[in-house]
Write a protein that holds these residues in place. Structure first.
Motif, PDB file in Angstrom:
ATOM      1  N   TYR A  44       0.823  -1.213   0.000  1.00 24.46           N
ATOM      2  CA  TYR A  44       0.000   0.000   0.000  1.00 24.46           C
ATOM      3  C   TYR A  44       0.852   1.257   0.000  1.00 24.46           C
ATOM      4  CZ  TYR A  44       1.269   0.090   4.939  1.00 24.46           C
ATOM      5  OH  TYR A  44       1.969   0.116   6.108  1.00 24.46           O
ATOM      6  N   MET A  63      -5.749   5.672   1.256  1.00 19.70           N
ATOM      7  CA  MET A  63      -4.809   4.602   0.910  1.00 19.70           C
ATOM      8  C   MET A  63      -5.153   4.003  -0.441  1.00 19.70           C
ATOM      9  SD  MET A  63      -4.407   0.914   2.857  1.00 19.70           S
ATOM     10  CE  MET A  63      -3.297   1.480   4.142  1.00 19.70           C
ATOM     11  N   ALA A  98      -4.132   0.448  -2.081  1.00 24.03           N
ATOM     12  CA  ALA A  98      -3.461  -0.817  -1.792  1.00 24.03           C
ATOM     13  C   ALA A  98      -3.733  -1.777  -2.931  1.00 24.03           C
ATOM     14  CB  ALA A  98      -3.970  -1.402  -0.475  1.00 24.03           C
ATOM     15  N   TYR A 111       2.084  -3.480  -6.985  1.00 22.68           N
ATOM     16  CA  TYR A 111       2.410  -2.196  -6.369  1.00 22.68           C
ATOM     17  C   TYR A 111       3.878  -1.882  -6.553  1.00 22.68           C
ATOM     18  CZ  TYR A 111       3.498   1.141  -2.592  1.00 22.68           C
ATOM     19  OH  TYR A 111       3.942   2.211  -1.883  1.00 22.68           O
TER      20      TYR A 111
END
Ligand SMILES: [Zn+2]
Length: 647
Positions: free
Chosen positions: A188, A217, A219, A223
């Motif tokens: 995240y 956030m 997430a 990522y």
């Protein structure tokens, strides 16, 4: 995000004594309702434990548990109503379900307020010092009403849509201790301080409700976090989540351009009002689109191929991060005094949204050009499109730009079949950007280029370096800062443009002319212009007065008073045939072009349900798309505006 009574003293406005709504005449309720306490500038005793479970991707349900310290007596819990950056009462209370409150193992029944559905009244019995609150946020499977925030690959958590908080306290004085459970293997990005992250559970340092609501956030399963200001005075990262790992492929040119954006913003403003900044970027066709500003971060989405398509594509997405980044200075640090409310349920007012959004739109575009995220040709085409749109906007006849800000409290996502008459709800972005170009070129001309709106930016946004508590301002503060750069009747300048209404009112195009350009219309666009004016192929706004859309060639965006309007077209018609040929945008473009040198009218067959009509246009003007053309022999001030600062 996008669209806003002034007070010289923000504190007086924020904590002024507005009368509480008396709960009277509710005999059908199980018990009398107390008034909802007004927010006071006092600390809420204790810390609110707060845990979010974001693992139920199958049902797209976010589960919330809160432990709230309490004392005996009446307690009102609020669900946030005025979402920061929305400038309207958009908190999705409609999606809160399963609310249960317990203490010492016993249920405590809540009672919803009869005037304000965002408020829940509780009677805390003796002996109870903490309550456990649980509920679900039923996130949506499509973007029909609310945007999708959970997909199999990512979650966009906006905490303020998944919490309750006690009434009677300023949200800067209520402390939360947040934690979240994420699906296995996810990572995240968030502008909060992580205390621990183990087994998918992230725990954060205690934070005020004000900042929690401003620290969303992103997430996801895919990522990557990239430092775009290595060695800078405060860390700035690009946090990317994507539908697919292959999408996360920013080339060195992209990373360099975002680094230049940061550098050019430093040179423009001369100060930073954050200790860190996290760009949150979702590359997705599955999650709902967003561009939302925060003080230390921003929420952004772009098409999955944003990086892999190359830096010459997706013009609109290229302008997004610069816009949202500028908001850290304009909107979050310098805050219109009527938006600096004490909690998330006190109404905001939007009278200065033409600064908050309008000047952000201007600097966002300017920094897009200065950073190399777009070429000069693209930025000129962008200003051409804006200038043409407002030059042809009939809604100015009844409604001033200022009114579009006051109207925004109704919500920024209202749509209407007659946007050119209604003026949509976004004119305080793009038309206001033209006003700021007008001001910029005026200063440049009057000072022989010794001063510009850059000097205003530094004087207004560049003060109090390192401070990131909001610094409120009023219309008079703004005028004083402009006069500090170049003495002029700025109050008159602004009011003339903001309040222009009626048959004689015109769009604020002086900045284009003073910038060294004239607005013209051409019948074909360059490849770069097509990246900017993305709807060009279906756009007949400036010729027949409508645009085409969708698989049925739906006739939309009919210009109020334009040729199609005069021919009796309204919402709901599909284009079936053009001069006896099956309809398509291409066929219509050919017909409009052929009519330029022909003598027969353009004949359209249109259909609305089981009704058919034939309409003819004796129109010889050909296709028309806007372009800015240099006025030779004049200074290229708009070019100067778009040129990167060297210091
Ligand atoms: Zn904005």
């Amino acid at each position: 995000m996008k669209r806003f009574l002034l007070s010289a003293c923000a504190a007086a406005l924020v904590f002024g004594a507005a009368p509480a709504l008396a709960q009277v005449g509710t005999p059908a309720l199980p018990r009398p309702l107390p008034a909802i306490p007004e927010p006071q500038d006092r600390a809420y005793p204790g810390t609110i434990g707060y845990h979010v479970d974001a693992t139920d991707l199958d049902h797209r349900v976010i589960r919330v548990q809160q432990s709230i310290p309490v004392t005996v007596g009446d307690l009102t819990l609020l669900y946030p109503k005025f979402i920061p950056g929305n400038h309207a009462a958009t908190g999705p209370i409609q999606l809160l379900a399963g609310l249960t409150v317990t203490a010492n193992g016993q249920r405590i029944e809540w009672l919803r307020d009869t005037l304000d559905p965002y408020a829940f009244h509780l009677a805390i019995p003796a002996g109870v010092t903490q309550i456990e609150v649980a509920f679900e946020w039923l996130t949506q499977p499509d973007n029909a009403v609310w945007r999708v925030v959970m997909t199999p690959e990512m979650v966009n958590l906006q905490w303020e849509k998944a919490l309750l908080y006690p009434a009677g306290y300023a949200h800067s004085r209520i402390t939360f201790q947040p934690s979240i459970q994420l699906p296995a293997g996810w990572q995240y990005g968030v502008a909060m301080d992580t205390v621990s992250f183990e087994g998918g559970r992230a725990t954060f340092a205690p934070i005020s409700l004000e900042m929690l609501a401003d620290s969303p956030m992103f997430a996801g399963a895919h990522y990557r976090r990239i430092d775009i200001d290595p060695g800078g005075r405060s860390p700035i990262h690009l946090n990317i989540v994507a539908d697919s790992a292959a999408n996360i492929a920013p080339t060195p040119a992209w990373i360099e351009a975002y680094g230049t954006l940061v550098d050019q913003a430093d040179r423009l403003f001369g100060a930073r009002h954050f200790d860190r900044y996290e760009f949150l970027l979702g590359l997705t066709s599955r999650m709902g689109g967003i561009g939302l500003e925060h003080h230390r971060s921003s929420e952004n989405t772009a098409p999955p191929g944003f990086f892999t398509d190359g830096i010459t594509r997706n013009f609109g997405s290229r302008t997004l991060l610069p816009h949202e980044y500028v908001h850290s200075w304009n909107g979050k640090f310098r805050r219109p005094s009527d938006q600096l409310t004490p909690n998330l349920n006190e109404p905001v007012q939007n009278t200065l949204l033409w600064v908050y959004e309008g000047q952000t739109e201007y600097w966002g575009d300017v920094l897009t050009g200065r950073s190399g995220l777009a070429t000069k040709e693209e930025m000129l085409s962008n200003f051409a499109e804006i200038a043409a749109f407002y030059d042809n906007q009939p809604g100015r006849d009844w409604r001033a730009l200022q009114d579009t800000t006051n109207h925004n409290l109704l919500g920024y996502r209202t749509s209407n079949p007659w946007p050119s008459h209604m003026r949509g709800t976004g004119d305080y972005y793009r038309e206001a950007a033209l006003i700021w170009l007008d001001a910029d070129t005026l200063i440049r001309e009057a000072t022989d280029n010794r001063k510009s709106l850059d000097d205003f930016a530094r004087a207004f946004f560049g003060v109090d370096d390192g401070v990131w508590s909001p610094k409120p301002y009023t219309f008079d503060d703004l005028v004083a800062a402009l006069n500090g750069v170049h003495p002029h009747d700025w109050a008159g300048f602004l009011r003339t443009r903001l309040d222009a209404v009626g048959p004689e009112a015109s769009a604020p195009l002086d900045g284009i002319t003073r910038g060294g350009y004239r607005l013209v219309y051409v019948d074909s666009l360059t490849a770069a212009e097509k990246q900017v004016q993305t709807g060009w192929a279906n756009d007949f706004q400036y010729s027949l007065g409508f645009s085409l859309g969708g698989p049925t060639n739906r006739i939309g965006g009919i210009v109020w008073g334009g040729l199609a309007y005069q021919a009796g077209l309204g919402a709901g018609w599909d284009l079936v045939a053009v001069n006896d040929r099956a309809a398509s945008a291409e066929v219509l473009r050919e017909a409009v072009t052929a009519a330029k040198s022909g003598t027969t009218p353009i004949t359209l067959i249109i259909r609305n349900g089981d009704r058919f009509r034939t309409v003819s246009f004796d129109y010889r003007g050909g296709l028309r798309y806007p372009r800015l053309e240099r006025i030779e022999g004049t200074p290229d001030r708009l070019g100067d505006v778009l040129t990167a600062r060297r210091r």
